[in-house]
Design an enzyme around this catalytic site. Structure first.
Site, mmCIF file in Angstrom:
data_model
loop_
_atom_site.group_PDB
_atom_site.id
_atom_site.type_symbol
_atom_site.label_atom_id
_atom_site.label_comp_id
_atom_site.label_asym_id
_atom_site.label_seq_id
_atom_site.Cartn_x
_atom_site.Cartn_y
_atom_site.Cartn_z
ATOM 1 N N ASP A 2 46.564 4.689 -30.011
ATOM 2 C CA ASP A 2 46.180 3.417 -30.659
ATOM 3 C C ASP A 2 44.679 3.224 -30.932
ATOM 4 O O ASP A 2 44.135 2.150 -30.645
ATOM 5 C CB ASP A 2 46.699 2.232 -29.815
ATOM 6 C CG ASP A 2 48.211 2.194 -29.678
ATOM 7 O OD1 ASP A 2 48.884 3.070 -30.228
ATOM 8 O OD2 ASP A 2 48.723 1.281 -28.998
ATOM 9 N N HIS A 50 53.229 -3.451 -35.732
ATOM 10 C CA HIS A 50 54.131 -4.598 -35.570
ATOM 11 C C HIS A 50 54.449 -5.296 -36.887
ATOM 12 O O HIS A 50 53.552 -5.483 -37.714
ATOM 13 C CB HIS A 50 53.479 -5.645 -34.660
ATOM 14 C CG HIS A 50 53.176 -5.169 -33.274
ATOM 15 N ND1 HIS A 50 54.114 -4.622 -32.435
ATOM 16 C CD2 HIS A 50 52.005 -5.184 -32.553
ATOM 17 C CE1 HIS A 50 53.542 -4.319 -31.270
ATOM 18 N NE2 HIS A 50 52.272 -4.636 -31.313
ATOM 19 N N HIS A 86 48.187 -8.862 -33.824
ATOM 20 C CA HIS A 86 47.386 -7.637 -33.965
ATOM 21 C C HIS A 86 48.241 -6.528 -34.572
ATOM 22 O O HIS A 86 49.472 -6.557 -34.472
ATOM 23 C CB HIS A 86 46.852 -7.181 -32.582
ATOM 24 C CG HIS A 86 47.948 -6.766 -31.662
ATOM 25 N ND1 HIS A 86 48.698 -7.662 -30.934
ATOM 26 C CD2 HIS A 86 48.458 -5.538 -31.365
ATOM 27 C CE1 HIS A 86 49.602 -7.017 -30.230
ATOM 28 N NE2 HIS A 86 49.494 -5.725 -30.483
ATOM 29 N N LYS A 107 54.861 2.644 -33.283
ATOM 30 C CA LYS A 107 55.632 1.976 -32.226
ATOM 31 C C LYS A 107 55.414 0.475 -32.304
ATOM 32 O O LYS A 107 54.427 0.016 -32.892
ATOM 33 C CB LYS A 107 55.216 2.520 -30.862
ATOM 34 C CG LYS A 107 53.753 2.273 -30.556
ATOM 35 C CD LYS A 107 53.335 2.950 -29.270
ATOM 36 C CE LYS A 107 51.893 2.660 -28.932
ATOM 37 N NZ LYS A 107 51.590 1.235 -28.717
ATOM 38 N N CYS A 131 48.773 0.643 -23.114
ATOM 39 C CA CYS A 131 49.489 1.703 -23.828
ATOM 40 C C CYS A 131 49.215 3.100 -23.269
ATOM 41 O O CYS A 131 50.123 3.928 -23.235
ATOM 42 C CB CYS A 131 49.211 1.607 -25.317
ATOM 43 S SG CYS A 131 49.987 0.123 -26.014
#
Ligand code: VGL
Ligand code: ZN
Length: 196
Positions: free
Chosen positions: A8, A48, A80, A105, A150
């Site tokens: 990420d 997302h 976010h 993800k 994460c």
């Protein structure tokens, strides 16, 4: 065979982003420099849909508060890494050309996904385990954002799945909510992950 798993490294987790991690941008040169030492490079991208269940705005709640969802407790985050936005893009100095695969993800609107291997229900797989296995990759080194969410969840799942796991903490940065960094490091060490 060894893979570098870069978690990420996206604009929203870097200074100026919606869920900025202190010093998130400082690790990128070091990560780029490490890539050639590995047989494979995996990037993950938090991705997302709008109105995701992990967003405080979806519950009229305060960011960083916690609620109970069907799969367990969930910290509520500022909006976010919304699919297709600048915030969800990789932070530009990251060498994305070196990636063998990019795992997205957190795409299920109802379930968060900290780990690169499973959604937060701990059972819906992303497919990364199979990708690594069929390529004969058994050793994983984790770097990226955020150490205590994460990165830690991914490393713990990897260890549980039987991979040889290390976390290079100088190439990670943490959110550190209420001692979450210390507890993540502790949990990873107890799981016999190499935290270096
Ligand atoms: C992350 C919180 C919410 C992370 C992602 O990349 O650590 N943390 N979504
Ligand atoms: Zn997220």
């Amino acid at each position: 065979m060894r893979a570098l798993i870069v978690i990420d490294v996206q604009n929203d987790f870097c200074p100026g982003g919606q869920l900025a991690v202190n010093g998130g941008d400082e690790i990128i040169d070091g990560i780029n420099a490490l890539m050639p030492e590995f047989d494979a490079v995996v990037l993950t991208q938090d991705w997302h849909p709008k109105g995701h269940n992990s967003f405080a705005t979806s519950h009229g709640a305060t960011p960083f508060s916690s609620i109970e969802l069907p799969y367990g407790p969930q910290t509520l985050w500022p909006d976010h890494c919304i699919q297709g936005t600048t915030g969800a893009a990789f932070h530009s100095p990251l060498n994305t050309d070196a990636a063998d695969v990019i795992i997205r993800k957190g795409t299920n609107p109802a379930i968060d996904s900290y780990s690169a291997f499973f959604e937060n229900d701990q059972e819906t797989p992303t497919g990364l385990e199979g990708w690594l296995e069929v390529r004969g990759i058994g050793e994983l080194t984790f770097v990226g954002l955020a150490t205590d969410y994460c990165v830690a969840w991914s490393a713990l799942d990897a260890k549980r799945l039987g991979f040889d796991v290390s976390v290079q903490t100088e190439l990670c940065r943490a959110i550190d909510l209420d001692g979450s960094l210390a507890s993540a490091i502790d949990t990873m060490r107890q799981a016999e992950i190499k935290v270096v």
